[in-house]
Design an enzyme around this catalytic site. Structure first.
Site, PDB file in Angstrom:
ATOM      1  N   ASP A 167      36.314  48.479  42.366  1.00 15.07           N
ATOM      2  CA  ASP A 167      37.596  47.916  42.802  1.00 15.07           C
ATOM      3  C   ASP A 167      37.537  47.761  44.315  1.00 15.07           C
ATOM      4  OD1 ASP A 167      40.311  47.052  42.739  1.00 15.07           O
ATOM      5  OD2 ASP A 167      40.987  49.068  43.230  1.00 15.07           O
ATOM      6  N   SER A 168      38.505  47.065  44.858  1.00 14.00           N
ATOM      7  CA  SER A 168      38.578  46.910  46.303  1.00 14.00           C
ATOM      8  C   SER A 168      38.919  48.226  46.991  1.00 14.00           C
ATOM      9  CB  SER A 168      39.629  45.861  46.673  1.00 14.00           C
ATOM     10  OG  SER A 168      40.916  46.276  46.240  1.00 14.00           O
ATOM     11  N   TYR A 221      41.373  43.044  48.755  1.00 15.25           N
ATOM     12  CA  TYR A 221      40.817  41.757  48.347  1.00 15.25           C
ATOM     13  C   TYR A 221      41.900  40.687  48.187  1.00 15.25           C
ATOM     14  CZ  TYR A 221      36.245  43.805  46.986  1.00 15.25           C
ATOM     15  OH  TYR A 221      35.020  44.412  46.959  1.00 15.25           O
ATOM     16  N   GLY A 222      43.087  41.105  47.794  1.00 15.54           N
ATOM     17  CA  GLY A 222      44.119  40.154  47.369  1.00 15.54           C
ATOM     18  C   GLY A 222      44.592  39.206  48.433  1.00 15.54           C
ATOM     19  N   CYS A 248      39.725  45.367  39.177  1.00 15.47           N
ATOM     20  CA  CYS A 248      40.497  44.733  40.243  1.00 15.47           C
ATOM     21  C   CYS A 248      40.954  43.372  39.736  1.00 15.47           C
ATOM     22  CB  CYS A 248      39.610  44.572  41.486  1.00 15.47           C
ATOM     23  SG  CYS A 248      40.356  43.623  42.832  1.00 15.47           S
ATOM     24  N   ASN A 249      42.250  43.126  39.775  1.00 16.40           N
ATOM     25  CA  ASN A 249      42.775  41.848  39.294  1.00 16.40           C
ATOM     26  C   ASN A 249      42.234  40.676  40.100  1.00 16.40           C
ATOM     27  OD1 ASN A 249      45.178  42.346  37.194  1.00 16.40           O
ATOM     28  ND2 ASN A 249      45.219  43.987  38.703  1.00 16.40           N
ATOM     29  N   THR A 250      42.192  40.821  41.421  1.00 15.48           N
ATOM     30  CA  THR A 250      41.727  39.726  42.270  1.00 15.48           C
ATOM     31  C   THR A 250      40.260  39.425  42.028  1.00 15.48           C
ATOM     32  OG1 THR A 250      43.350  40.348  43.962  1.00 15.48           O
ATOM     33  CG2 THR A 250      41.536  38.930  44.647  1.00 15.48           C
ATOM     34  N   CYS A 269      48.552  44.669  39.863  1.00 19.76           N
ATOM     35  CA  CYS A 269      47.489  45.161  40.746  1.00 19.76           C
ATOM     36  C   CYS A 269      47.212  46.595  40.339  1.00 19.76           C
ATOM     37  CB  CYS A 269      47.927  45.081  42.213  1.00 19.76           C
ATOM     38  SG  CYS A 269      46.785  45.867  43.383  1.00 19.76           S
ATOM     39  N   THR A 270      45.948  46.967  40.283  1.00 23.92           N
ATOM     40  CA  THR A 270      45.621  48.306  39.806  1.00 23.92           C
ATOM     41  C   THR A 270      46.093  49.402  40.756  1.00 23.92           C
ATOM     42  OG1 THR A 270      43.391  48.095  40.763  1.00 23.92           O
ATOM     43  CG2 THR A 270      43.654  47.570  38.417  1.00 23.92           C
ATOM     44  N   HIS A 271      46.464  49.061  41.977  1.00 17.82           N
ATOM     45  CA  HIS A 271      47.034  50.052  42.892  1.00 17.82           C
ATOM     46  C   HIS A 271      48.467  50.446  42.483  1.00 17.82           C
ATOM     47  CE1 HIS A 271      43.761  48.694  45.491  1.00 17.82           C
ATOM     48  NE2 HIS A 271      44.039  49.672  46.342  1.00 17.82           N
TER      49      HIS A 271
END
Length: 273
Positions: A12-13, A44-45, A76-78, A190-192
């Site tokens: 992930d970012s 990243y987004g 990571c979605n992005t 977003c995974t955050h």
């Protein structure tokens, strides 16, 4: 190392993918994992596709060549939106699971058919997300809110900034509730964001459902490993943790966050990449 015992790679970012790793560890207790948080290049987004693809390639190559992974989870979605098709083309024999905002589960759960989506600007602008939303347009109305700066604030554990951004972005979606015309379901795109679900819940109200992607991703990873004959059936030792964690950012901060979110022992130490 056999194909059964090889680890699953996850990247992930930053720390957001720890929410995915937590679900993977629960779903696949016999598997080992190598996680890379690219915190030195987060978020990243708010960066372009070319940058995200380059970083995704570099992290994937590290996981393959240095750790011999048997499957990859792009947590990571992005990165999923920008790079998953590139990675699948370059590594066709590597089982790959990406993440995407959980619009389909939200449609199944929503009664009012009004669904809010909190995500990074990069995810919401991606062709992949646009195609997913278009495929469901007849089933629900989606209200989109880009959350500039929120993932970065979560990375820094900047509680004041997190609260300020939540108070800006969440009400911007509209009215929450269970009646017609109100938003009864919010997708955490977003995974955050699962890490701040309590703050978001204060703003949406207790009756609104918050949906993330951890459990669906873990189940899909399980299915792919089983179908490909790569599932490890040997129970992991109770004395040995099954995860190696690396970061390209601040090591001390990441180690503390990993212990907190994954319940790792005090003896655990992440490694600098």
């Amino acid at each position: 190392m056999s194909r059964y015992q090889a680890p699953i790679g996850v990247f992930d970012s930053g720390i957001g993918g720890l929410s995915i790793l937590k679900a993977l560890r629960a779903e696949l207790p016999n598997e080992s994992f190598v996680y890379i948080a690219d915190s030195g290049n987060a978020p990243y987004g708010e960066k372009g596709d070319a940058f995200v693809i380059e970083r995704s390639r570099a992290l994937t190559q590290t996981l393959i060549h240095q750790h011999g992974i048997k499957a990859l989870v792009v947590a990571c979605n992005t990165a999923t939106a920008a790079a998953s098709s590139v990675l699948r083309a370059e590594y066709p024999d590597l089982p790959l699971v990406g993440v995407e905002p959980a619009l389909k589960p939200a449609v199944l759960l929503s009664k009012t058919r009004r669904i809010g989506v909190l995500a990074t600007r990069g995810t919401l602008a991606s062709a992949k997300f646009g195609a997913l939303m278009a495929s469901l347009a007849s089933q629900a109305e989606f209200i989109l809110q880009p959350c500039d700066g929120l993932a970065a604030a979560i990375e820094r554990e900047d509680t004041i900034k997190i609260r300020a951004l939540c108070e800006e972005y969440t009400p911007a979606l509209g009215e929450f509730g269970l009646h017609s015309g109100q938003i009864d379901t919010v997708v955490l795109g977003c995974t955050h964001y699962p890490f701040i679900s309590e703050q978001l819940r204060e703003l949406t109200g207790a009756n609104v459902q918050l949906i993330d992607t951890g459990e669906p991703v873990a189940r899909q990873t399980h299915r792919l490993l089983q179908t490909g004959g790569k599932l490890n059936s040997e129970a992991a030792s109770a004395q040995t943790d099954n995860s190696q964690l690396f970061t390209t950012g601040d090591l001390a901060s990441f180690t503390l966050l990993a212990k907190h979110w994954l319940g790792l022992p005090d003896s655990f130490q992440a490694l600098k990449l």
